[in-house]
Design an enzyme around this catalytic site. Structure first.
Site, PDB file in Angstrom:
ATOM      1  N   TYR A  92     -67.621 -10.859  54.457  1.00 13.06           N
ATOM      2  CA  TYR A  92     -66.048 -10.164  53.204  1.00 13.06           C
ATOM      3  C   TYR A  92     -66.509 -10.476  51.792  1.00 13.06           C
ATOM      4  O   TYR A  92     -66.808  -9.813  51.383  1.00 13.06           O
ATOM      5  CB  TYR A  92     -65.145  -9.936  53.933  1.00 13.06           C
ATOM      6  N   ASP A 109     -62.282  -5.469  54.419  1.00 15.70           N
ATOM      7  CA  ASP A 109     -61.505  -6.094  55.176  1.00 15.70           C
ATOM      8  C   ASP A 109     -60.071  -4.939  55.866  1.00 15.70           C
ATOM      9  O   ASP A 109     -60.918  -4.269  56.124  1.00 15.70           O
ATOM     10  CB  ASP A 109     -60.446  -6.098  53.307  1.00 15.70           C
ATOM     11  N   GLU A 121     -60.127 -15.513  46.677  1.00 14.79           N
ATOM     12  CA  GLU A 121     -60.844 -14.631  48.022  1.00 14.79           C
ATOM     13  C   GLU A 121     -60.867 -15.440  49.696  1.00 14.79           C
ATOM     14  O   GLU A 121     -60.141 -14.872  50.281  1.00 14.79           O
ATOM     15  CB  GLU A 121     -62.358 -14.854  47.908  1.00 14.79           C
TER      16      GLU A 121
END
Length: 353
Positions: free
Chosen positions: A124, A142, A41
């Site tokens: 996020y 996102d 991520e």
DNA sequence: AAGACGGGGCT
DNA sequence: AGCCCAGTCTT
């Protein structure tokens, strides 16, 4: 209003069904290890999957566990990150690994609230890790999700604002199912990436076109609305590449500017300092051969490199100067180990290095 | 709320 | 040339 809930459920079902037929095959989906998911991520923040992919393989191989990352020297982590950009991600990644290993006893934070405390982990990323690794029903928002929700529900709020972030997160969290929330998050991002694309989406072939606001109102080219334009500043840089024997003089960049923590060269202002040392005799001066135009999202760099070769007898005096000026002397065959901005890598390539 | 922070791909 | 990308932090 009374129709909202059924509509939301219908939306989630359509998204999930689309996803089951069209999933992207991504290596970080093979695991529930929060460390590996976190790694992926961070790499993927503001970065296309195709661009981040080789870095994911490099990092997961070099540092298979949070302990491996915690034990690594920061210089090595930055070198591995070289070329990916947004280097604070790499510094924060390493900082957090040390924090998790040495202060949290190696226990990776296992919920949204605690994940959010990690440097470099915002709403996020905390949502992504908590849903993928721990099944927590937190919706990711996102760029893909902004686009999908804006179009489908006809939301015209400027997505560059904080207001929009709250609004879209609230909506996404109202849509995410309690069972398999991670699958819904993956589905939203894959749908945005492959079907509801920024430009020229194939709406005719979209299973959601029956109730998509933007499609029905011919607003696909308009939504999502994003007002803010990043303005690009022009900057001129004149580097001085100082060499003495096999040694090159490098400068580690400090925080508060681009490329913090990476190595480049001192600028030509160092020449006035150089002139004060009678011992540092110039053997050869090579003026700039060309101007490099290097484009960043927010700066337009016009860069020149001058080269000065000193008499190799000046070695010891140069070393002293470097200590005073916080510069690094690096042998030519060790240059590869330095983490360098892409621009510098380009320059070195032209020099045959 | 607005800027800063990289590099690459696509139109 | 402009926009966007599995965003976050600082001011």
């Amino acid at each position: 209003m009374s129709k909202k809930l059924p509509d939301n459920q219908a939306f989630s079902k359509l998204i999930i069904n689309w996803y089951r037929d069209n999933p992207r095959d991504l290596p970080w989906r093979d695991t529930q290890d929060p460390y590996i998911i976190w790694l992926s991520e961070i790499i993927l923040q503001q970065t296309r999957v195709a661009q981040g992919m080789p870095y994911f393989y490099k990092f997961s191989e070099a540092y298979p566990t949070v302990k491996d990352l915690a034990m690594a020297p920061e210089e090595e982590v930055l070198r591995l990150w070289q070329g990916l950009g947004y280097y604070s991600r790499a510094r924060n990644l390493h900082f957090c690994a040390k924090q998790i290993w040495f202060e949290l006893g190696g226990n990776f934070p296992d919920n949204y609230k605690d994940l959010l405390k990690l440097k470099g982990v915002g709403s996020y990323t905390a949502s992504a890790i908590s849903s993928f690794a721990f099944g927590e029903a937190k919706a990711v928002v996102d760029g893909n999700v902004f686009r999908v929700l804006s179009r489908f529900f006809g939301i015209q709020t400027d997505i560059a604002t904080g207001k929009a972030k709250k609004e879209f997160e609230a909506l996404a969290n109202s849509l995410i199912p309690k069972e398999n929330p991670g699958e819904f998050n993956q589905a939203m991002m894959d749908f945005g990436s492959r079907q509801c694309t920024p430009r020229n989406p194939d709406c005719e072939a979209c299973p959601l076109n029956g109730s998509c606001f933007a499609f029905k109102n011919d607003l696909i080219q308009v939504l999502p609305i994003k007002i803010k334009k990043t303005k690009v500043k022009e900057r001129k840089i004149h580097y001085l590449v100082l060499k003495c024997g096999e040694n090159w003089v490098w400068k580690k960049r400090s925080t508060g500017d681009i490329w913090a923590g990476l190595y480049d060269f001192p600028t030509e202002e160092i020449k006035s300092i150089l002139d004060k040392y009678a011992e540092l005799k110039t053997k050869e001066f090579i003026p700039p051969q060309k101007e490099y135009l290097h484009l960043l999202s927010h700066q337009r760099l016009k860069v020149q490199f001058s080269e000065i070769r000193l008499e190799s007898s000046a070695q010891d005096h140069l070393k002293k100067l470097c200590e005073e000026q916080e510069l690094a002397m690096v042998e030519e065959d060790k240059i590869d180990y330095l983490a360098k901005p892409k621009l510098i890598v380009n320059y070195l390539k032209d020099q045959g290095i």
